[in-house]
Design a protein around this motif. Structure first.
Motif: not given
Ligand SMILES: *Cc1c(COP(=O)(O)O)cnc(C)c1O
Length: 360
Positions: A124-145
């Motif tokens: 659709c011609g949009m930009e995708y931004v993927g914010v990495p999850l935490r490496s130990d348990d795949f939880s949200l890196d809430i500050d980064a997000l």
């Protein structure tokens, strides 16, 4: 021809590799989160009788009213919320993107996550931004997000709950923060709702920008291609404008409605899958060098000894068991495989070959 293609096909499309679906042949399919169970014979006959009465010369009900009423009930859609249907939830992701796309518009999610968010953003011609999850348990890196939301102002933000391919649920209070801070739509993608007790469905109405997406694929109707998007009527009215007329075939409408009338059959299948998930997890955890991640979905992500994921994947394939190799898909998924929870028999066959290959 290549010159013509280079001239006309958009560079971002040319750069994509097509979504690859392997031909399963006679394999044990543990790669696509399908329900392994089929329908009892009697149910099958009743269903075929129903389909025999369909007039396929006519277009289907454009609003699929009867099916929507059934889905409201089956999925616990709150009274104040509306719903629209897609040909799979993939089509709903596409409709959402088409409704908000434009130069500089951003689709955001977390990585590793569901690959279609990124692909459809590109279509659709949009930009995708993927914010990495935490490496130990795949939880949200809430500050980064939260920082990424502030910086990129996403038009559309997807969170799969539970997440694919990691299988975990994100923290509900953190998702709430995201919904509050996000300037655009937040879609909580509950494709794996049958396998967890957690849901944002009851919380629709608390936020202006929250939509919940579901699908019948993972509960046992993947062949029908049917997804639903639930939320405030004002949003859905706009998104519905991007829907192609008659997107849900008459066969899908009738079949899904019929199936949901026999919810007990699917509930029993879901229970069997949940029990098998627990069993498979404990067996995997006991294998030396293998680390499965706890899952709230119908698959288990596992880390295998370093450098062996591809070889194990290929070895399993040669022996007739298809799993998903995620090594190379994202840095956080190095040495990872993803296995769908199938029947106890399928798990046995998988485990037998897997342990033999590990020792080999
Ligand atoms: C499987 C999956 C879907 C796609 O569902 P369909 O309805 O089959 O298109 C959507 N979201 C997530 C996170 C999935 O894993």
């Amino acid at each position: 021809m290549k010159q013509l293609i280079d001239q006309w096909v958009r560079p971002e499309i040319r750069a994509l590799s097509a979504y690859h679906v392997p031909d399963p042949g006679e394999m044990i399919k543990l790669d696509a989160m399908e329900n392994p169970y089929t329908w009892p014979d009697e149910l099958r006959r009743e269903w075929l009788d129903l389909l025999a009465g369909v007039d396929v010369n006519r277009y289907p009900d454009p609003q699929a009213a009867a099916l929507k009423a059934r889905l409201r009930d089956a999925m616990g859609v709150p009274a104040g919320a509306e719903l629209i249907l897609g040909n799979g939830s993939d089509e709903l992701i596409q409709m959402l993107a088409m409704a908000v796309s434009g130069p500089g518009r951003v689709v955001m999610s977390v990585d590793p996550g569901f690959v279609m968010y990124r692909m459809i953003a590109t279509f659709c011609g949009m930009e995708y931004v993927g914010v990495p999850l935490r490496s130990d348990d795949f939880s949200l890196d809430i500050d980064a997000l939260l920082a990424a939301i502030e910086r990129h102002q996403p038009a559309l933000l997807f969170l799969a709950y539970p997440n694919n391919p990691t299988g975990n649920l994100f923290d509900a209070a953190e998702i709430e923060r995201v919904i509050e801070v996000a300037p655009g739509i937040v879609v909580v993608d509950e494709a794996y709702a049958p396998f967890t007790d957690e849901s944002f469905m009851p919380r629709l109405g608390e936020f202006d920008n929250l939509l919940v997406m579901r699908t019948v694929s993972k509960m046992g109707l993947a062949g029908l291609r049917l997804g639903l998007l639930v939320g405030p009527a004002a949003w859905l009215e706009q998104i519905d404008k991007t829907r192609l007329p008659y997107n849900i075939s008459v066969l899908s409408q009738l079949s899904a409605e019929f199936a949901l009338r026999h919810q007990a059959v699917f509930d029993a299948q879901t229970s069997a899958i949940l029990e098998e998930r627990g069993r498979l997890f404990s067996v995997l955890r006991a294998i030396d060098g293998v680390a499965p991640y706890a899952s709230q979905a119908n698959f288990i992500l596992l880390r295998v000894p370093e450098g062996r994921a591809l070889e194990l994947f290929e070895g399993l394939k040669e022996r007739g068991v298809l799993v998903k190799c995620l090594h190379g898909a994202h840095p956080l998924l190095s040495d990872c495989l993803r296995v769908t929870v199938g029947t106890p028999q399928e798990s046995e066959t998988f485990l037998e070959h897997f342990t033999a290959l590990l020792q080999g």
